[in-house]
Write an enzyme that holds these catalytic residues in place. Structure first.
Site, short mmCIF file in Angstrom:
data_model
loop_
_atom_site.label_atom_id
_atom_site.label_comp_id
_atom_site.label_asym_id
_atom_site.label_seq_id
_atom_site.Cartn_x
_atom_site.Cartn_y
_atom_site.Cartn_z
N LYS A 53 -5.52 6.69 -2.85
CA LYS A 53 -5.41 7.87 -1.99
C LYS A 53 -6.60 8.80 -2.15
CE LYS A 53 -0.57 8.00 -0.85
NZ LYS A 53 0.69 8.75 -0.92
N LYS B 195 -1.06 -4.52 2.18
CA LYS B 195 0.35 -4.18 2.33
C LYS B 195 0.63 -3.50 3.68
CE LYS B 195 1.87 -0.39 0.40
NZ LYS B 195 2.62 0.70 -0.22
N LYS C 21 3.56 2.49 6.18
CA LYS C 21 4.11 3.33 7.24
C LYS C 21 3.15 4.44 7.65
CE LYS C 21 7.32 6.28 4.44
NZ LYS C 21 6.41 6.87 3.53
P1 AMP Z 1 6.16 4.38 1.13
O1 AMP Z 1 6.11 3.76 2.47
O2 AMP Z 1 4.94 4.09 0.31
O3 AMP Z 1 6.53 5.83 1.16
O4 AMP Z 1 7.34 3.65 0.34
C1 AMP Z 1 8.72 3.83 0.53
C2 AMP Z 1 9.49 2.69 -0.10
O5 AMP Z 1 9.29 1.48 0.64
C3 AMP Z 1 9.07 2.37 -1.53
O6 AMP Z 1 10.18 1.92 -2.28
C4 AMP Z 1 8.08 1.25 -1.35
O7 AMP Z 1 7.93 0.45 -2.49
C5 AMP Z 1 8.70 0.48 -0.19
N1 AMP Z 1 7.65 -0.19 0.59
C6 AMP Z 1 6.61 0.43 1.20
N2 AMP Z 1 5.81 -0.47 1.83
C7 AMP Z 1 6.37 -1.69 1.59
C8 AMP Z 1 6.02 -3.02 1.98
N3 AMP Z 1 4.95 -3.28 2.71
N4 AMP Z 1 6.82 -4.03 1.55
C9 AMP Z 1 7.91 -3.78 0.80
N5 AMP Z 1 8.30 -2.54 0.41
C10 AMP Z 1 7.55 -1.51 0.79
#
Ligand code: AMP
Ligand code: TRP
Length: 341
Positions: free
Chosen positions: A117, A199, A202
C-alpha cells in the site's frame, strides 16, 4: 451465563473500500455464514481501517450501508451473531494504543500489505496505514477471540495478533486468548480476471478484474468473456496456466463440485462454452443475494436496529475486557457508581 457465551468466540471484519466481490465471498463471507452456528460470532464493519486511505465522506457513508446489507444478504444472521460498526465501539481505539506500546516498529515495517500500500498510495503513507495491523489485533483480542476466518492474505496480520497476545500475557498475566486463523482450503485466494498471477481485489481500479457481488448478468458475461485464459483450449487445472485454473476454481467453489469433476464435464469442450456456463452459474448464484440486498437496503430502520443492538452488546463486552487489561497493567481501575451529591 447464556448458552451463547459458552461457545468459543469468532470475529472477522471487512473494510468498506471498493466493491464487495466474489473473492471476499469465497475467502471470507461464506465462512462467516458456515461457522456462525458453532461460534459466538462477532462480525465487524471495520470502518476505521478504511480511513487509512483517502475517502470521500458521502461515498464512504453509502458504501458502509451497502456493505452491511450485503453481509446480511449473504446470510450473516443478526439474530445469531453480533454485527456492528468498529467506530461505534471506542474500546477498539483504546486497546490499539495499549498494543501500540508493545509493538516494535520493525515488526510493522515488515508487513507485506504495508509495503504494497505504500507503493500504491505514495502520496499518503500515513501513520494509520502503518498501524493498520495493530488495530486489527485490537479488534480481535478485545473479545477473547479464538477463531478468525480470513483469506490467505491476512495470515501475516493474524500472526502479529498472536504475537501481541503472547507478549502481553507473558508480561501481564493470562488475559488474551491467542487467536487461530481459519483460512479456507479452496478459494483462499481468488485471482484477478485480467492478471491471474495477482489476487482479485475489491479496490482494483480496473473493474474488469473482479466480479462484484452486485454485478448484473450482462456485466458478468462481459467480464468473463474478457477474462484472460491461457494458450491452448483445454479446461484443465494447471499451476502453469493460472487463468483457466482460476476460473475452474471459481466454478468448483460456487457449484460445490470438485475441480476434477468439472474438468471431466468439460473434457473436449472449449473456453467459450465454459465461460458461458460460468456466467450462468455466477449470475444464478448472485441473483438471490442481490434480491435480498435490495430488500435490506429498503429497510433503513431495520439496519439501524441491528447496529444499535450490535454496538451495545460489543461495547459491554469490550468494557469488561478493557477493565481487566487496565487492571493487569497497573492503571487505576475506573470507579463505577453515582457521583456524590
Ligand atoms: P479485503 O478485500 O482486502 O478488504 O479483504 C476482505 C476479506 O476478503 C479478507 O478476509 C480477505 O482475506 C478476503 N479476500 C480478499 N480478497 C480475496 C481473494 N482474492 N480471494 C480470497 N479471499 C479474499
Ligand atoms: N485487515 C482485514 C482485511 O483487510 C480486515 C480486518 C480488520 C479484520 N480487522 C479484522 C479481519 C479483524 C479479521 C479480524 O481483510
Amino acid at each position: 451465563m447464556s448458552e451463547k457465551r459458552k461457545k468459543p468466540v469468532l470475529l472477522s471484519g471487512i473494510q468498506p473500500t471498493g466493491e464487495l466481490m466474489i473473492g471476499n465471498y469465497i475467502g471470507a463471507l461464506r465462512n462467516w455464514v458456515a461457522l456462525q452456528d458453532q461460534y459466538d460470532s462477532l462480525f465487524v464493519l471495520v470502518d476505521l481501517h478504511a480511513l487509512t486511505v483517502r475517502q470521500n465522506p458521502p461515498d464512504l457513508l453509502r458504501r458502509c450501508r451497502e456493505f452491511l446489507c450485503l453481509y446480511l444478504a449473504c446470510g450473516v444472521d443478526p439474530d445469531r451473531n453480533t454485527i456492528f460498526v468498529q467506530s461505534h465501539v471506542p474500546g477498539h481505539s483504546q486497546l490499539l494504543w495499549i498494543l501500540n506500546c508493545l509493538t516494535p516498529m520493525g515488526e510493522l515495517k515488515r508487513m507485506t500489505q504495508f509495503k504494497e500500500k505504500s507503493c500504491s498510495h505514495r502520496t499518503n503513507i500515513n501513520m494509520g496505514l502503518f498501524d493498520y495491523p495493530v488495530l486489527m489485533a485490537a479488534d480481535i483480542l478485545l473479545y477473547g477471540t479464538g477463531l478468525v476466518p480470513v483469506g490467505d492474505d491476512q495470515k501475516q496480520h493474524l500472526e502479529l495478533a498472536r504475537n501481541l497476545a503472547e507478549r502481553f500475557n507473558a508480561r501481564f498475566g493470562d488475559i488474551f486468548t491467542v487467536p487461530e486463523p481459519y483460512i479456507p482450503v479452496t478459494g483462499a485466494r481468488i485471482m484477478s480476471l485480467q492478471d491471474p498471477t495477482s489476487k482479485m481485489s475489491k479496490s482494483d481500479n480496473n473493474h474488469l478484474n473482479y466480479i462484484a457481488l452486485l454485478d448484473s448478468p450482462d456485466l458478468i458475461r462481459q467480464k468473463l468473456r474478457r477474462a484472460v485464459t491461457d494458450a491452448g483450449n483445454r479446461i484443465r487445472y494447471d499451476a502453469a496456466r493460472p487463468g483457466i485454473s482460476n476460473l475452474l476454481n471459481l466454478f468448483s467453489v460456487i457449484t460445490d463440485t470438485p475441480v476434477d469433476l468439472v474438468e471431466q464435464a468439460y473434457d473436449g469442450k472449449g473456453y467459450g462454452e465454459f465461460k458461458n456456463d460460468l456466467t450462468e452459474v455466477l449470475a444464478g448464484f448472485l441473483g438471490p443475494i442481490q434480491g435480498r440486498y435490495a430488500e435490506f437496503m429498503a429497510e433503513p430502520p431495520y439496519i439501524e436496529k441491528i447496529l444499535r443492538e450490535g454496538a451495545a452488546a460489543a461495547r459491554a463486552r469490550s468494557e469488561m475486557m478493557l477493565e481487566k487489561i487496565h487492571d493487569a497493567m497497573g492503571l487505576i481501575p475506573f470507579i463505577r457508581g453515582k457521583n456524590p451529591g
